[in-house]
Design a protein around this motif. Structure first.
Motif, PDB file in Angstrom:
ATOM      1  N   ARG A 302      49.591  52.631  16.345  1.00 40.26           N
ATOM      2  CA  ARG A 302      48.457  52.817  17.126  1.00 40.26           C
ATOM      3  C   ARG A 302      47.479  51.988  17.333  1.00 40.26           C
ATOM      4  O   ARG A 302      47.026  51.666  18.525  1.00 40.26           O
ATOM      5  N   GLU A 303      47.372  50.882  16.535  1.00 37.94           N
ATOM      6  CA  GLU A 303      46.544  49.559  16.200  1.00 37.94           C
ATOM      7  C   GLU A 303      47.096  48.933  17.524  1.00 37.94           C
ATOM      8  O   GLU A 303      46.229  48.273  18.377  1.00 37.94           O
ATOM      9  N   ILE A 304      48.623  48.728  17.639  1.00 38.10           N
ATOM     10  CA  ILE A 304      49.081  47.701  18.727  1.00 38.10           C
ATOM     11  C   ILE A 304      48.565  48.503  19.958  1.00 38.10           C
ATOM     12  O   ILE A 304      48.449  47.742  20.858  1.00 38.10           O
ATOM     13  N   GLU A 305      48.655  49.910  20.069  1.00 38.71           N
ATOM     14  CA  GLU A 305      48.532  50.236  21.461  1.00 38.71           C
ATOM     15  C   GLU A 305      47.085  49.994  21.967  1.00 38.71           C
ATOM     16  O   GLU A 305      46.784  49.900  22.965  1.00 38.71           O
ATOM     17  N   ARG A 306      46.102  50.100  20.858  1.00 41.23           N
ATOM     18  CA  ARG A 306      44.864  49.774  20.966  1.00 41.23           C
ATOM     19  C   ARG A 306      44.463  48.438  21.390  1.00 41.23           C
ATOM     20  O   ARG A 306      43.836  48.041  22.470  1.00 41.23           O
ATOM     21  N   ILE A 307      45.387  47.401  20.919  1.00 39.96           N
ATOM     22  CA  ILE A 307      45.228  45.935  21.570  1.00 39.96           C
ATOM     23  C   ILE A 307      45.904  45.914  22.814  1.00 39.96           C
ATOM     24  O   ILE A 307      45.148  45.405  23.931  1.00 39.96           O
ATOM     25  N   ALA A 308      47.020  46.851  23.170  1.00 41.46           N
ATOM     26  CA  ALA A 308      47.682  46.602  24.296  1.00 41.46           C
ATOM     27  C   ALA A 308      46.751  47.246  25.518  1.00 41.46           C
ATOM     28  O   ALA A 308      46.562  46.786  26.531  1.00 41.46           O
ATOM     29  N   ALA A 309      45.900  48.237  25.033  1.00 43.08           N
ATOM     30  CA  ALA A 309      44.797  48.930  25.884  1.00 43.08           C
ATOM     31  C   ALA A 309      43.900  47.796  26.290  1.00 43.08           C
ATOM     32  O   ALA A 309      43.414  47.494  27.651  1.00 43.08           O
ATOM     33  N   ILE A 310      43.551  46.938  25.446  1.00 42.16           N
ATOM     34  CA  ILE A 310      42.501  45.871  25.832  1.00 42.16           C
ATOM     35  C   ILE A 310      43.218  45.086  26.769  1.00 42.16           C
ATOM     36  O   ILE A 310      42.559  44.440  27.790  1.00 42.16           O
ATOM     37  N   MET A 311      44.392  44.559  26.686  1.00 43.19           N
ATOM     38  CA  MET A 311      45.353  43.629  27.301  1.00 43.19           C
ATOM     39  C   MET A 311      45.577  43.852  28.831  1.00 43.19           C
ATOM     40  O   MET A 311      45.891  43.370  29.781  1.00 43.19           O
ATOM     41  N   ASN A 312      45.565  45.533  28.708  1.00 37.90           N
ATOM     42  CA  ASN A 312      45.836  46.062  30.197  1.00 37.90           C
ATOM     43  C   ASN A 312      44.513  46.533  31.051  1.00 37.90           C
ATOM     44  O   ASN A 312      44.650  46.966  32.057  1.00 37.90           O
ATOM     45  N   GLU A 313      43.455  45.934  30.553  1.00 32.56           N
ATOM     46  CA  GLU A 313      42.122  46.044  31.103  1.00 32.56           C
ATOM     47  C   GLU A 313      42.173  45.097  32.345  1.00 32.56           C
ATOM     48  O   GLU A 313      42.470  43.920  32.166  1.00 32.56           O
ATOM     49  N   PRO A 314      41.989  45.652  33.636  1.00 33.69           N
ATOM     50  CA  PRO A 314      42.344  44.812  34.779  1.00 33.69           C
ATOM     51  C   PRO A 314      41.131  43.571  34.875  1.00 33.69           C
ATOM     52  O   PRO A 314      40.030  43.836  34.445  1.00 33.69           O
ATOM     53  N   THR A 315      41.601  42.517  35.151  1.00 33.92           N
ATOM     54  CA  THR A 315      40.877  41.256  34.988  1.00 33.92           C
ATOM     55  C   THR A 315      40.533  41.136  36.657  1.00 33.92           C
ATOM     56  O   THR A 315      41.205  41.568  37.423  1.00 33.92           O
ATOM     57  N   LEU A 316      39.588  40.298  36.892  1.00 33.82           N
ATOM     58  CA  LEU A 316      39.083  39.948  38.212  1.00 33.82           C
ATOM     59  C   LEU A 316      40.247  39.115  38.710  1.00 33.82           C
ATOM     60  O   LEU A 316      41.037  38.214  38.260  1.00 33.82           O
ATOM     61  N   PRO A 317      40.626  39.330  40.061  1.00 38.68           N
ATOM     62  CA  PRO A 317      41.881  38.621  40.598  1.00 38.68           C
ATOM     63  C   PRO A 317      41.494  37.140  40.749  1.00 38.68           C
ATOM     64  O   PRO A 317      40.344  36.883  41.399  1.00 38.68           O
ATOM     65  N   GLU A 318      42.591  36.408  40.522  1.00 38.22           N
ATOM     66  CA  GLU A 318      42.018  35.157  40.539  1.00 38.22           C
ATOM     67  C   GLU A 318      42.990  34.020  41.474  1.00 38.22           C
ATOM     68  O   GLU A 318      44.214  34.360  41.378  1.00 38.22           O
ATOM     69  N   ALA A 319      42.479  33.102  42.272  1.00 35.72           N
ATOM     70  CA  ALA A 319      43.413  32.400  43.095  1.00 35.72           C
ATOM     71  C   ALA A 319      44.143  31.266  42.125  1.00 35.72           C
ATOM     72  O   ALA A 319      43.474  31.159  41.145  1.00 35.72           O
ATOM     73  N   SER A 320      45.385  30.947  42.641  1.00 38.20           N
ATOM     74  CA  SER A 320      46.161  30.083  41.987  1.00 38.20           C
ATOM     75  C   SER A 320      46.115  28.521  42.163  1.00 38.20           C
ATOM     76  O   SER A 320      46.461  27.610  41.261  1.00 38.20           O
ATOM     77  N   HIS A 321      45.613  28.346  43.272  1.00 31.95           N
ATOM     78  CA  HIS A 321      45.450  26.846  43.799  1.00 31.95           C
ATOM     79  C   HIS A 321      44.040  26.385  44.182  1.00 31.95           C
ATOM     80  O   HIS A 321      43.289  27.232  44.730  1.00 31.95           O
ATOM     81  N   ARG A 322      43.685  25.217  43.816  1.00 34.17           N
ATOM     82  CA  ARG A 322      42.535  24.528  44.038  1.00 34.17           C
ATOM     83  C   ARG A 322      42.165  24.572  45.348  1.00 34.17           C
ATOM     84  O   ARG A 322      43.154  24.079  46.078  1.00 34.17           O
ATOM     85  N   LYS A 323      41.038  24.732  45.848  1.00 34.81           N
ATOM     86  CA  LYS A 323      40.754  24.544  47.005  1.00 34.81           C
ATOM     87  C   LYS A 323      39.938  23.212  47.544  1.00 34.81           C
ATOM     88  O   LYS A 323      39.374  22.535  46.619  1.00 34.81           O
ATOM     89  N   ASN A 324      40.086  22.520  48.718  1.00 33.23           N
ATOM     90  CA  ASN A 324      39.288  21.593  49.119  1.00 33.23           C
ATOM     91  C   ASN A 324      37.943  21.783  49.518  1.00 33.23           C
ATOM     92  O   ASN A 324      37.496  22.555  50.738  1.00 33.23           O
TER      93      ASN A 324
END
Length: 576
Positions: A302-324
């Motif tokens: 259950r504790e592992i599932e709680r950690i996984a629940a935090i890890m599954n919280e959606p992050t802000l989408p992020e670009a992979s390449h730097r821009k000029n």
């Protein structure tokens, strides 16, 4: 449990765990096989077949040595794997949290994160190194022993196998029941952690407004709730664990009774009975601890599932390449709407431009959305509608590190890290030369602060900067931001805790940076506002005035009232 671990660990670590589980199974079977060698040893001893006894003792000795070596190898691999997994889980948890939207942290998550990062991660490491080996051994030995009893006498084998399956089934149900009962205790623990953190952080307020003899009610209530939850868990768990232990003893008594009956009736010889009793003892020993260990494993899952629940919280989408970036320091809002909750809008159709190198002031009543604008500029959240452009590029198209390179922040609620004044300033640019960071410190008037301290730049600021006053913390934070030398400087009431002399110094810094750095500042100080190139007045989440301070004065709106109230305040006198 492996499904939850996939979101926490690297693929190569999952493969290591799988191979480790295979090693555990082999180790458990080896231990069980060694136990089975007690059958021919006991029979040889009881029948006085000492020649065969010597041979079987040599085989048993070799098996014991091999089992010990296998167990040592498995233990060392388990310890190494548990340390690796502990570091990985805590590291990935931290890396994931810094990519979560700031709105996630507005909930009471401190206690939950603290428990997951410590108890949960340590529980997973402990399960790999200690719990799983013992659990697999407890399962393998009774099952193989039951098969061996089948060779001695099929009736004994059926009783043993039926008893083992019955105890395993009962322990599985008991484990699920214990896990369900653990949920209220977990929630009470998380709440208690939050109240303890709150109690430690808010001592000044508590001492100012609470009687010395009075307890802090929320903490007291959390302690009582935790005690009740713990007692409830114990009350529901203890009888089930007791029943599990009694069922094992019942199976053992039944085995012994059947064995004695078969011996007395002539169906089982004494040598075989003695061998059977040795196996029955080892059989019951493995089952005895099985119930408790399965319950603990369930709680760790259950504790592992709680950690996984935090890890599954959606992050802000992020670009992979730097821009000029072609327009360093330029900021544009295009028809931006935003609300923290669906249907609860804070900003409405916000559109404005902040020219490169300008000083722009944000003013408006409390709750109008000024700080929210700055948070959107730093992409703590994404707008519900519209675009925010930094240097001509949509924030959502910039990698987080490139965006943060463009912005420095000084907020009203300054946080300093435990360490020296110098260390806190150098966070802005760890590679800066001594001359550079000292120049930034002089601009922010930190050198005057350091001159009054016995340890100078090595003066410790304490946790969160608690050893410094509010104004001193703001000066250090301003120096840190100046040292970063970012194209954009965001000031959220950055001079609110400064005295008149240091406000004048702050205004001097703003003047020196004009034309070089784009400054966006929230302030309620008239003198600071009048130094801005442009003003944006926000009311109820909308831009209602924009332009130079002189332009906004002629509109006879909020800024005119703002200036009128500040001028009246300047004429106040104390009389007695």
């Amino acid at each position: 449990m492996l499904n939850s671990l996939r979101s926490l660990l690297m693929p190569d670590q999952i493969r290591l765990i799988r191979s480790y589980l295979i090693l555990l199974a082999v180790s458990g079977l080896s231990e069980a096989g060694t136990t089975l060698l007690l059958i021919p040893v006991t029979q040889s001893l009881m029948t006085h077949a000492y020649g065969r006894l010597e041979s079987w003792m040599i085989v048993l000795t070799i098996a014991v040595v091999m089992t010990c070596l296998l167990r040592y190898w498995q233990t060392m691999r388990g310890l190494g794997l548990s340390v690796t997994v502990l570091r990985t889980v805590q590291s990935r948890l931290g890396q994931h949290m810094v990519r979560l939207p700031l709105g996630w942290f507005t909930r009471e998550v401190s206690g939950q994160v603290s428990r997951c990062a410590t108890y949960g991660a340590m529980g997973l490491a402990s399960a790999l190194s200690h719990l799983l080996p013992a659990l697999l051994s407890d399962i393998a030995v009774p099952l193989l022993t039951s098969g061996a009893m089948m060779l001695l006498d099929w009736r004994l084998g059926i009783v043993a196998l039926g008893g083992a399956i019955g105890v395993l089934a009962a322990n599985s149900r008991i484990s699920k029941s214990i896990i369900r009962g653990e949920a209220p205790s977990h929630e009470a623990t998380v709440t208690l952690n939050n109240r303890v953190i709150e109690f430690a952080r808010c001592q000044a307020t508590l001492r100012a407004f609470c009687h010395e003899s009075a307890a802090y009610k929320p903490l007291t209530q959390a302690l009582e709730a935790k005690n009740k939850a713990g007692q409830s868990l114990l009350a529901t768990t203890f009888p089930k664990v007791l029943i599990s232990g009694l069922s094992v003893q019942l199976v053992f008594a039944l085995l012994v009774g059947v064995g004695l009956y078969l011996t007395l009736s002539g169906g089982l010889g004494v040598p075989r009975l003695m061998a059977f009793l040795v196996l029955a003892t080892r059989f019951s020993g493995g089952l005895a601890m099985l119930g408790a260990r399965m319950g603990v494993l369930g709680m760790i899952r259950r504790e592992i599932e709680r950690i996984a629940a935090i890890m599954n919280e959606p992050t802000l989408p992020e670009a992979s390449h730097r821009k000029n970036l072609t327009a360093p320091g330029a900021i544009s809002f295009r028809s931006v709407d935003f609300g923290f909750h669906y249907g609860d809008a804070i900003l409405h159709d916000v559109t404005f431009d902040v020219p490169q190198g300008s000083v722009t002031g944000l003013i408006g009543p409390s709750g109008a959305g000024k700080s929210t604008l700055l948070k959107l500029m730093m992409r703590f959240y994404d707008p519900a509608k519209g675009q925010i452009l930094i240097n001509g590029v949509d924030l959502r198209e910039l990698p987080a590190d490139q965006l943060m390179d463009q912005i420095a922040l000084v907020s009203q609620d300054v946080f300093l890290f435990a360490g020296s004044i110098e260390e806190n300033i150098r966070i802005g640019n760890p590679d800066a030369s001594e001359e550079t960071w000292r120049h930034a410190a002089r601009l922010a008037r930190v050198d005057a602060l350091v001159a009054q301290r016995r340890h100078g730049w090595a003066t410790q600021v304490g946790e969160g900067g608690c050893q410094l006053s509010g104004g001193e913390r703001q000066r250090v934070a301003l120096a840190r931001a100046l040292l970063k030398d970012a194209p954009i400087l965001l000031l959220d009431e950055a001079s609110s805790a400064l005295d008149a002399l240091n406000v004048a110094a702050f205004q001097d810094v703003v003047r020196q940076l004009r034309g070089k750095t784009t400054i966006v500042m929230i302030t309620h100080q008239l003198e600071t506002v009048m130094h801005a190139d442009y003003l944006l007045t926000i009311e109820a989440g909308r831009i209602v005035e924009r332009g130079t301070p002189a332009d906004c004065l002629t509109s006879r709106g909020y800024f005119d009232r703002f200036c009128h109230e500040r001028r009246q305040a300047l004429g106040w006198r104390l009389t007695g």
